[in-house]
Enzyme design. Sequence first.
Site, PDB file in Angstrom:
ATOM      1  N   TYR A  43       0.821  -1.206   0.000  1.00  0.00           N
ATOM      2  CA  TYR A  43       0.000   0.000   0.000  1.00  0.00           C
ATOM      3  C   TYR A  43       0.865   1.271   0.000  1.00  0.00           C
ATOM      4  O   TYR A  43       0.374   2.360  -0.288  1.00  0.00           O
ATOM      5  CB  TYR A  43      -0.856   0.052   1.277  1.00  0.00           C
ATOM      6  CG  TYR A  43      -2.104  -0.799   1.295  1.00  0.00           C
ATOM      7  CD1 TYR A  43      -2.337  -1.805   0.358  1.00  0.00           C
ATOM      8  CD2 TYR A  43      -3.060  -0.595   2.283  1.00  0.00           C
ATOM      9  CE1 TYR A  43      -3.498  -2.579   0.418  1.00  0.00           C
ATOM     10  CE2 TYR A  43      -4.219  -1.364   2.340  1.00  0.00           C
ATOM     11  CZ  TYR A  43      -4.430  -2.351   1.415  1.00  0.00           C
ATOM     12  OH  TYR A  43      -5.582  -3.102   1.474  1.00  0.00           O
ATOM     13  N   GLY A  44       2.131   1.099   0.381  1.00  0.00           N
ATOM     14  CA  GLY A  44       3.013   2.243   0.687  1.00  0.00           C
ATOM     15  C   GLY A  44       3.090   3.344  -0.347  1.00  0.00           C
ATOM     16  O   GLY A  44       3.237   4.511  -0.005  1.00  0.00           O
ATOM     17  N   CYS A  74      -1.406  -1.458  10.042  1.00  0.00           N
ATOM     18  CA  CYS A  74      -0.622  -0.882   8.952  1.00  0.00           C
ATOM     19  C   CYS A  74      -0.528   0.645   9.123  1.00  0.00           C
ATOM     20  O   CYS A  74      -1.545   1.325   9.261  1.00  0.00           O
ATOM     21  CB  CYS A  74      -1.350  -1.218   7.651  1.00  0.00           C
ATOM     22  SG  CYS A  74      -0.631  -0.529   6.174  1.00  0.00           S
ATOM     23  N   ASN A  75       0.711   1.161   9.097  1.00  0.00           N
ATOM     24  CA  ASN A  75       0.886   2.617   9.235  1.00  0.00           C
ATOM     25  C   ASN A  75       0.282   3.365   8.062  1.00  0.00           C
ATOM     26  O   ASN A  75      -0.326   4.419   8.226  1.00  0.00           O
ATOM     27  CB  ASN A  75       2.375   2.956   9.332  1.00  0.00           C
ATOM     28  CG  ASN A  75       2.920   2.704  10.716  1.00  0.00           C
ATOM     29  OD1 ASN A  75       2.829   3.554  11.590  1.00  0.00           O
ATOM     30  ND2 ASN A  75       3.459   1.510  10.936  1.00  0.00           N
ATOM     31  N   THR A  76       0.466   2.825   6.861  1.00  0.00           N
ATOM     32  CA  THR A  76      -0.043   3.511   5.673  1.00  0.00           C
ATOM     33  C   THR A  76      -1.565   3.598   5.730  1.00  0.00           C
ATOM     34  O   THR A  76      -2.151   4.656   5.452  1.00  0.00           O
ATOM     35  CB  THR A  76       0.420   2.773   4.398  1.00  0.00           C
ATOM     36  OG1 THR A  76       1.838   2.557   4.480  1.00  0.00           O
ATOM     37  CG2 THR A  76       0.107   3.568   3.157  1.00  0.00           C
ATOM     38  N   CYS A 193       6.838   1.633  10.250  1.00  0.00           N
ATOM     39  CA  CYS A 193       6.278   0.754   9.228  1.00  0.00           C
ATOM     40  C   CYS A 193       6.380  -0.652   9.798  1.00  0.00           C
ATOM     41  O   CYS A 193       7.402  -1.012  10.405  1.00  0.00           O
ATOM     42  CB  CYS A 193       7.068   0.854   7.927  1.00  0.00           C
ATOM     43  SG  CYS A 193       6.588  -0.387   6.720  1.00  0.00           S
ATOM     44  N   THR A 194       5.314  -1.411   9.599  1.00  0.00           N
ATOM     45  CA  THR A 194       5.238  -2.739  10.208  1.00  0.00           C
ATOM     46  C   THR A 194       6.410  -3.655   9.843  1.00  0.00           C
ATOM     47  O   THR A 194       6.783  -4.521  10.618  1.00  0.00           O
ATOM     48  CB  THR A 194       3.947  -3.428   9.744  1.00  0.00           C
ATOM     49  OG1 THR A 194       3.874  -3.329   8.314  1.00  0.00           O
ATOM     50  CG2 THR A 194       2.737  -2.772  10.358  1.00  0.00           C
TER      51      THR A 194
HETATM   52  N1  DGL Z   1       2.146  -2.299   6.300  1.00  0.00           N
HETATM   53  C1  DGL Z   1       2.698  -1.143   5.637  1.00  0.00           C
HETATM   54  C2  DGL Z   1       2.962  -0.036   6.663  1.00  0.00           C
HETATM   55  O1  DGL Z   1       3.077  -0.259   7.855  1.00  0.00           O
HETATM   56  C3  DGL Z   1       3.962  -1.486   4.893  1.00  0.00           C
HETATM   57  C4  DGL Z   1       3.737  -2.376   3.702  1.00  0.00           C
HETATM   58  C5  DGL Z   1       3.019  -1.722   2.549  1.00  0.00           C
HETATM   59  O2  DGL Z   1       3.526  -0.739   1.979  1.00  0.00           O
HETATM   60  O3  DGL Z   1       1.947  -2.211   2.208  1.00  0.00           O
HETATM   61  O4  DGL Z   1       3.055   1.109   6.276  1.00  0.00           O
END
Ligand code: DGL
Length: 281
Positions: A43-44, A74-76, A193-194
């Site tokens: 998703y980033g 997820c941070n994103t 980020c995870t």
């Molecule tokens: N899980 C996403 C995050 O923590 C990182 C992986 C992604 O870009 O999907 O931002």
Amino acid sequence: MINKKPIGIFDSGFGGLTILKDIRTLLPEYDYLYLGDNARAPYGNRSFETVYQYTLESVKWLFSQGCELVILACNTASAKALRNIQQLDLPKIDSNKRVLGVIRPTSEIIGTFSKTGNLGIFATRGTVVSESYLIEIGKFFPDTSVSQVACPLFVPLIENNEHSSQGADYFVKKYIDQLLTQNPSTDTLLLACTHYPILKDKIKQFLPDYIRIVEQGPIVATSLKEYLNRHQWMNEQITKGGSLDIYTTDDPLDFDEKSALFMDTSIKSKHLDFHALSLQN
Ligand code: DGL
């Protein structure tokens, strides 16, 4: 699943397993349902609209499986979808359900790790551009300086098992240089980020000794525990059988194999067709 009311944990893919691991260590008694949207990850680098749509679809599915509380690990997704979901969607779906993210609990405490008030953040491009950390940390620690660095190569390096290789050195050094150029007084680095805890040893190798690395998993787990203590009406609804069900929108065999990077226990995930997610009302 039907008679369980598990805590839902959502991530774009594997990374949320690092958060799930710490949550289950602290709160082993609850039932958990994890969904990784691997088929549409990462998703980033995706747009605000896309991350919001995919995250909302996933949250709705977790609700349909009995979750009253969903954590966006997820941070994103927390940066780009959480506010809309909380403010626009939850009142329409069910105002008794809750969706929480990882940015707020991290921002509430991160300032206490720094002696000089100079924080660094490594995150995906999406999280950096959203400025969510700047806004949230600013509320709790207004005198703190925050330098953000987008690290778009970290997720592919980890997912391709290259995080310990010499190839990874170049990008780790590059992102550390960018951080120290922005603010040489940085004394605390948040891995926002995870996936990034998997790179922690490599980052440590190139980071000056006086900079402390902070991971989110223990922070999010502690914050969830406090949330459940404060919100007994929610706590009482969640079933406590200690179970863990894991779904991925991509290949379960691949998910189970790669999950070894993120969790120390072996898992057996099930497949969920992401087309089914987008067909929900
Ligand atoms: N899980 C996403 C995050 O923590 C990182 C992986 C992604 O870009 O999907 O931002």
